[in-house]
Design a protein around this motif. Structure first.
Motif, PDB file in Angstrom:
ATOM      1  N   GLY A   1       0.836  -1.199   0.000  1.00  0.00           N
ATOM      2  CA  GLY A   1       0.000   0.000   0.000  1.00  0.00           C
ATOM      3  C   GLY A   1       0.864   1.238   0.000  1.00  0.00           C
ATOM      4  O   GLY A   1       1.981   1.225   0.528  1.00  0.00           O
TER       5      GLY A   1
ATOM      6  N   SER B   1       0.741   5.888  -0.094  1.00  0.00           N
ATOM      7  CA  SER B   1       0.049   7.173  -0.055  1.00  0.00           C
ATOM      8  C   SER B   1       1.040   8.208  -0.561  1.00  0.00           C
ATOM      9  O   SER B   1       2.170   8.269  -0.079  1.00  0.00           O
ATOM     10  N   ALA B   2       0.617   9.042  -1.551  1.00  0.00           N
ATOM     11  CA  ALA B   2       1.610   9.812  -2.299  1.00  0.00           C
ATOM     12  C   ALA B   2       1.206  11.255  -2.566  1.00  0.00           C
ATOM     13  O   ALA B   2       0.025  11.621  -2.559  1.00  0.00           O
TER      14      ALA B   2
ATOM     15  N   PHE C   1       6.244   9.602  -1.312  1.00  0.00           N
ATOM     16  CA  PHE C   1       5.207   8.640  -0.936  1.00  0.00           C
ATOM     17  C   PHE C   1       5.675   7.782   0.229  1.00  0.00           C
ATOM     18  O   PHE C   1       6.861   7.570   0.447  1.00  0.00           O
TER      19      PHE C   1
ATOM     20  N   ALA D   1       0.120   2.818  -8.507  1.00  0.00           N
ATOM     21  CA  ALA D   1      -0.601   3.129  -7.275  1.00  0.00           C
ATOM     22  C   ALA D   1      -0.156   4.471  -6.710  1.00  0.00           C
ATOM     23  O   ALA D   1      -0.969   5.235  -6.170  1.00  0.00           O
ATOM     24  N   VAL D   2       1.136   4.789  -6.848  1.00  0.00           N
ATOM     25  CA  VAL D   2       1.643   6.088  -6.399  1.00  0.00           C
ATOM     26  C   VAL D   2       0.987   7.205  -7.205  1.00  0.00           C
ATOM     27  O   VAL D   2       0.536   8.218  -6.643  1.00  0.00           O
TER      28      VAL D   2
ATOM     29  N   GLU E   1      -1.881   7.138  -8.795  1.00  0.00           N
ATOM     30  CA  GLU E   1      -3.303   7.212  -8.438  1.00  0.00           C
ATOM     31  C   GLU E   1      -3.488   7.922  -7.103  1.00  0.00           C
ATOM     32  O   GLU E   1      -4.375   8.776  -6.954  1.00  0.00           O
ATOM     33  N   SER E   2      -2.650   7.594  -6.137  1.00  0.00           N
ATOM     34  CA  SER E   2      -2.745   8.239  -4.831  1.00  0.00           C
ATOM     35  C   SER E   2      -2.427   9.725  -4.927  1.00  0.00           C
ATOM     36  O   SER E   2      -3.095  10.557  -4.310  1.00  0.00           O
ATOM     37  N   ALA E   3      -1.403  10.075  -5.712  1.00  0.00           N
ATOM     38  CA  ALA E   3      -1.018  11.481  -5.853  1.00  0.00           C
ATOM     39  C   ALA E   3      -2.139  12.297  -6.489  1.00  0.00           C
ATOM     40  O   ALA E   3      -2.364  13.459  -6.118  1.00  0.00           O
ATOM     41  N   GLU E   4      -2.844  11.711  -7.432  1.00  0.00           N
ATOM     42  CA  GLU E   4      -3.977  12.410  -8.052  1.00  0.00           C
ATOM     43  C   GLU E   4      -5.075  12.669  -7.031  1.00  0.00           C
ATOM     44  O   GLU E   4      -5.678  13.745  -7.004  1.00  0.00           O
ATOM     45  N   LYS E   5      -5.312  11.715  -6.167  1.00  0.00           N
ATOM     46  CA  LYS E   5      -6.339  11.884  -5.146  1.00  0.00           C
ATOM     47  C   LYS E   5      -5.913  12.891  -4.080  1.00  0.00           C
ATOM     48  O   LYS E   5      -6.762  13.541  -3.465  1.00  0.00           O
ATOM     49  N   ASN E   6      -4.599  12.995  -3.858  1.00  0.00           N
ATOM     50  CA  ASN E   6      -4.085  13.908  -2.848  1.00  0.00           C
ATOM     51  C   ASN E   6      -3.621  15.228  -3.457  1.00  0.00           C
ATOM     52  O   ASN E   6      -2.752  15.906  -2.902  1.00  0.00           O
TER      53      ASN E   6
END
Length: 400
Positions: free
Chosen positions: A219, A221-222, A260, A382-383, A385-390
């Motif tokens: 998992g 988060s980025a 991340f 995944a990095v 995708e997380s960066a886009e959400k953050n």
């Protein structure tokens, strides 16, 4: 592989390389030197190199010792004297070349990151699985695994010298994009590079974290950022024009930096930073790994050294100590110089060539495999995708 020329000579392995720039030069040196350093069961031969510019690829062939030059990678794959295809091109061509080479019955070495997308990496891995059943091998080129100090760190962790891992910290810092007038090269265009610092540098440290820990990230988060969003176009380029006063500029479509955090399946926590905007840092890849019994630290700019702390020693005398990784019983060092005589960056490509040649000769699976490259690609996706959400947002201002 070709037959022996005599009873005393080992069989040869014809290597064909696609691409001749920075990585092409580094790989060429590895192939050229490996059988002069290590006693190998098979001797690599630099059969042919391919590139689109006829004069440039011929010059590269002459400079680096390749016997022939091709202007179409398909012609290189079709050559009878090529048994292994080494791919050193931008990421947008990796999948097409690798799949074609494997289907033509060739072994494949492909530079990192394996591809530009997870779908491409999956197709390459599937092709590698089919080829494996026919005897062809495929390996992805994460050369930093082949730094002797890094390989020795892996050995210490696998032997349990750190105990259960708790924290892994990895950074990879460069500064070649700090100048906003640096031109819009292919590495700054998503359609060619896939991503920016994330794929270029982040792929290395993700692979190293998983290699050293011996387990995958589960998992992330980025955050990611592009600090310079437009750059001067290279001569002859015309896409995405903007600007005035005769200065044509194009849009940067990849990240300049990515941060991340991650978690391993065992519960260990990891942090990563990859940037090409760290002024003053040329190639600063560093890591520190903390476990219940000790810690390890490494700095690529001091690549013959490993720092080790044994936490089981009495506190009064314990602390980090330097291990000079130049002894004959350290990884890869049995064939090089007497203890204390340091190696450099270029030697990692010689070690990479040795490992692949020995895998081919013995028929064992290479390491890292295309499946390992696919795992890294999934982490990179995944990095992103997380960066886009953050993504950065503007907080709502409280009313008076």
């Amino acid at each position: 592989m070709e037959h022996r020329d005599s009873e005393a000579a080992p069989p040869t392995l014809g290597v064909g390389m696609v691409g001749y720039s920075f990585m092409g030069a580094a790989h060429s040196q590895g192939w050229r030197n490996v059988s002069r350093v290590f006693d190998l069961p098979v001797r690599p031969v630099l059969a042919a190199i391919a590139g689109r510019d006829a004069s440039a690829v011929r010059a590269a062939a002459d400079k680096h010792g390749w016997a022939a030059a091709e202007t179409d990678w398909r012609d290189l794959i079709a050559r009878d004297d090529v048994q292994l295809v080494d791919i050193c091109t931008p990421g947008d061509s990796h999948a097409e070349i690798a799949v074609a080479a494997l289907e033509a019955g060739k072994h494949v070495l492909c530079e990192k990151p394996l591809a530009n997308t997870v779908a491409e990496a999956e197709a390459m891995t599937a092709a590698a699985t089919r080829a494996r059943a026919r005897g062809q091998l495929a390996m992805v080129g994460f050369n930093y695994r082949r730094v002797p100090a890094v390989s020795y760190a892996r050995r210490l962790i696998a032997e349990g010298r750190l105990g259960a891992l708790r924290h892994l910290r990895f950074i990879y810092l460069q500064d070649w994009l700090v100048d906003p007038e640096f031109p819009l090269t292919w590495r700054l265009q998503r359609e060619h590079a896939g991503s920016g610092a994330l794929g270029d540098l982040g792929a290395h440290i993700v692979d190293l974290a998983q290699f050293l820990a011996g387990e995958p990230l589960v998992g992330v988060s980025a955050l990611a950022e592009t600090f310079v969003r437009e750059r001067p176009l290279l001569a002859g380029a015309s896409a995405g024009l903007s600007g005035s006063g005769g200065t044509a500029r194009g849009t940067v479509t990849v990240d300049d930096a990515a941060l991340f955090n991650g978690r391993l399946g065992s519960g260990a926590l990891a942090s990563f930073e990859a940037t090409r905007m760290a002024s003053g840092r040329k190639n600063a890849l560093r890591f520190e790994i903390n476990g219940e019994l000790g810690s390890l630290a490494f700095d690529l700019e001091r690549l013959n050294e490993l720092s080790f702390h044994d936490h089981t020693e009495p506190a009064a005398s314990s602390g980090f100590r330097r291990i000079l990784v130049t002894e004959a019983d350290h990884p890869y060092l049995e064939a090089w110089w007497p203890p204390g005589h340091a190696l450099g960056y270029e030697h990692t490509f010689t070690h990479q060539a040795r490992d692949l040649v020995e895998a081919i000769a013995s028929g064992r699976d290479p390491d890292p495999s295309f499946a390992d490259g696919l795992q890294v690609q999934r982490v990179l996706a995944a990095v992103e995708e997380s960066a886009e959400k953050n993504a950065v947002y503007t907080p709502v201002q409280a009313e008076d």
